[in-house]
Motif scaffolding. Structure first.
Motif, mmCIF file in Angstrom:
data_model
loop_
_atom_site.group_PDB
_atom_site.id
_atom_site.type_symbol
_atom_site.label_atom_id
_atom_site.label_comp_id
_atom_site.label_asym_id
_atom_site.label_seq_id
_atom_site.Cartn_x
_atom_site.Cartn_y
_atom_site.Cartn_z
ATOM 1 N N CYS A 74 38.524 -46.206 68.561
ATOM 2 C CA CYS A 74 39.980 -46.163 68.580
ATOM 3 C C CYS A 74 40.484 -44.726 68.726
ATOM 4 O O CYS A 74 41.468 -44.478 69.429
ATOM 5 N N LEU A 75 39.816 -43.773 68.090
ATOM 6 C CA LEU A 75 40.176 -42.368 68.258
ATOM 7 C C LEU A 75 39.949 -41.914 69.697
ATOM 8 O O LEU A 75 40.737 -41.131 70.243
ATOM 9 N N ALA A 76 38.893 -42.391 70.321
ATOM 10 C CA ALA A 76 38.633 -42.054 71.722
ATOM 11 C C ALA A 76 39.742 -42.601 72.618
ATOM 12 O O ALA A 76 40.206 -41.907 73.536
ATOM 13 N N ALA A 77 40.188 -43.818 72.357
ATOM 14 C CA ALA A 77 41.283 -44.395 73.142
ATOM 15 C C ALA A 77 42.561 -43.585 72.952
ATOM 16 O O ALA A 77 43.284 -43.309 73.919
ATOM 17 N N LEU A 78 42.832 -43.185 71.723
ATOM 18 C CA LEU A 78 44.024 -42.387 71.451
ATOM 19 C C LEU A 78 43.951 -41.028 72.140
ATOM 20 O O LEU A 78 44.924 -40.577 72.754
ATOM 21 N N LEU A 79 42.820 -40.386 72.069
ATOM 22 C CA LEU A 79 42.645 -39.077 72.694
ATOM 23 C C LEU A 79 42.773 -39.160 74.218
ATOM 24 O O LEU A 79 43.438 -38.324 74.843
ATOM 25 N N LEU A 80 42.148 -40.161 74.817
ATOM 26 C CA LEU A 80 42.237 -40.325 76.274
ATOM 27 C C LEU A 80 43.668 -40.564 76.735
ATOM 28 O O LEU A 80 44.132 -39.965 77.717
ATOM 29 N N THR A 81 44.376 -41.437 76.048
ATOM 30 C CA THR A 81 45.736 -41.743 76.488
ATOM 31 C C THR A 81 46.682 -40.576 76.254
ATOM 32 O O THR A 81 47.554 -40.320 77.082
ATOM 33 N N VAL A 82 46.519 -39.855 75.163
ATOM 34 C CA VAL A 82 47.378 -38.689 74.923
ATOM 35 C C VAL A 82 47.078 -37.586 75.941
ATOM 36 O O VAL A 82 48.001 -36.925 76.441
ATOM 37 N N ALA A 83 45.820 -37.391 76.283
ATOM 38 C CA ALA A 83 45.473 -36.385 77.282
ATOM 39 C C ALA A 83 46.073 -36.748 78.642
ATOM 40 O O ALA A 83 46.575 -35.878 79.366
ATOM 41 N N GLN A 84 46.050 -38.023 79.006
ATOM 42 C CA GLN A 84 46.668 -38.443 80.260
ATOM 43 C C GLN A 84 48.186 -38.351 80.188
ATOM 44 O O GLN A 84 48.848 -38.069 81.183
ATOM 45 N N LEU A 85 48.746 -38.571 79.007
ATOM 46 C CA LEU A 85 50.188 -38.466 78.838
ATOM 47 C C LEU A 85 50.662 -37.026 79.016
ATOM 48 O O LEU A 85 51.763 -36.791 79.524
ATOM 49 N N VAL A 86 49.819 -36.074 78.638
ATOM 50 C CA VAL A 86 50.151 -34.664 78.846
ATOM 51 C C VAL A 86 50.148 -34.344 80.345
ATOM 52 O O VAL A 86 50.966 -33.553 80.820
ATOM 53 N N ARG A 87 49.254 -34.959 81.096
ATOM 54 C CA ARG A 87 49.127 -34.671 82.532
ATOM 55 C C ARG A 87 50.155 -35.410 83.384
ATOM 56 O O ARG A 87 50.593 -34.894 84.401
ATOM 57 N N HIS A 88 50.545 -36.611 83.020
ATOM 58 C CA HIS A 88 51.422 -37.440 83.849
ATOM 59 C C HIS A 88 52.741 -37.677 83.121
ATOM 60 O O HIS A 88 52.754 -38.242 82.025
ATOM 61 N N HIS A 89 53.852 -37.257 83.784
ATOM 62 C CA HIS A 89 55.155 -37.281 83.111
ATOM 63 C C HIS A 89 56.161 -38.253 83.715
ATOM 64 O O HIS A 89 57.279 -38.324 83.228
ATOM 65 N N ARG A 90 55.832 -38.958 84.752
ATOM 66 C CA ARG A 90 56.799 -39.888 85.338
ATOM 67 C C ARG A 90 57.130 -40.986 84.329
ATOM 68 O O ARG A 90 56.288 -41.354 83.502
ATOM 69 N N PRO A 91 58.333 -41.536 84.391
ATOM 70 C CA PRO A 91 58.747 -42.514 83.371
ATOM 71 C C PRO A 91 57.834 -43.745 83.276
ATOM 72 O O PRO A 91 57.493 -44.175 82.170
ATOM 73 N N GLY A 92 57.425 -44.327 84.395
ATOM 74 C CA GLY A 92 56.557 -45.510 84.346
ATOM 75 C C GLY A 92 55.195 -45.192 83.759
ATOM 76 O O GLY A 92 54.646 -45.970 82.967
ATOM 77 N N GLU A 93 54.648 -44.052 84.146
ATOM 78 C CA GLU A 93 53.350 -43.630 83.612
ATOM 79 C C GLU A 93 53.448 -43.323 82.125
ATOM 80 O O GLU A 93 52.561 -43.672 81.338
ATOM 81 N N ALA A 94 54.530 -42.655 81.753
ATOM 82 C CA ALA A 94 54.708 -42.293 80.341
ATOM 83 C C ALA A 94 54.853 -43.531 79.462
ATOM 84 O O ALA A 94 54.309 -43.580 78.353
ATOM 85 N N VAL A 95 55.572 -44.534 79.958
ATOM 86 C CA VAL A 95 55.742 -45.764 79.170
ATOM 87 C C VAL A 95 54.401 -46.474 78.982
ATOM 88 O O VAL A 95 54.064 -46.918 77.878
ATOM 89 N N LEU A 96 53.633 -46.586 80.062
ATOM 90 C CA LEU A 96 52.333 -47.259 79.980
ATOM 91 C C LEU A 96 51.383 -46.521 79.037
ATOM 92 O O LEU A 96 50.767 -47.137 78.152
ATOM 93 N N LEU A 97 51.279 -45.219 79.193
ATOM 94 C CA LEU A 97 50.354 -44.451 78.357
ATOM 95 C C LEU A 97 50.839 -44.348 76.913
ATOM 96 O O LEU A 97 50.032 -44.407 75.980
ATOM 97 N N ALA A 98 52.146 -44.230 76.716
ATOM 98 C CA ALA A 98 52.673 -44.178 75.347
ATOM 99 C C ALA A 98 52.465 -45.516 74.633
ATOM 100 O O ALA A 98 52.153 -45.553 73.439
ATOM 101 N N GLY A 99 52.605 -46.605 75.361
ATOM 102 C CA GLY A 99 52.356 -47.924 74.759
ATOM 103 C C GLY A 99 50.909 -48.078 74.322
ATOM 104 O O GLY A 99 50.616 -48.612 73.248
#
Length: 134
Positions: A74-99
């Motif tokens: 679960c920590l790996a999933a959280l780390l991966l999604t937060v790292a991708q959230l830092v790289r991708h800022h478009r609204p659709g991408e941010a919603v998917l990764l933040a969810g």
């Protein structure tokens, strides 16, 4: 939406599902008497055989082990999604990764609580220790 974002979100959700499955697996009764392999033996002998203590090796900490491995996933999933959230800022991408990150954080909390709350079996507190007889 880039493939990288969709792949990371899917992989994160897969890791979260694996963490939930491991935690549920750790909550099962590890005794041999509850095994399906002994169903024929139980039909002939309905009373359980006298067993050792319930905290006998290797079953005494299997629940904590499963919760700890699920926590790492679960920590790996959280780390991966937060790292991708830092790289991708478009609204659709941010919603998917933040969810996906919120789902990982929601699942992580009970996993951490389960890994910490169960005391290790077989440990004796110093105040309850019995002095050796002379």
């Amino acid at each position: 939406m880039p493939f990288e974002v969709v792949f990371t979100a899917g992989y994160g959700l897969l890791l979260i599902a694996g963490a939930i499955g491991l935690h549920r697996l750790g909550r099962r009764d590890p005794s041999a008497w509850s095994s399906r392999m002994l169903a024929g033996y139980r039909a002939q002998h309905p009373e359980p055989t006298p067993a050792g203590p319930p905290d006998a090796f290797p079953h005494h900490d299997s629940g904590r082990l499963h919760s700890a491995v699920g926590t790492v996933a679960c920590l790996a999933a959280l780390l991966l999604t937060v790292a991708q959230l830092v790289r991708h800022h478009r609204p659709g991408e941010a919603v998917l990764l933040a969810g996906c990150a919120v789902a990982a954080a929601v699942v992580l909390r009970p996993l951490l609580r389960a890994a910490r709350s169960r005391p290790a079996a077989g440990r004796v507190r110093a105040s309850r220790a019995v002095p050796p007889e002379r």
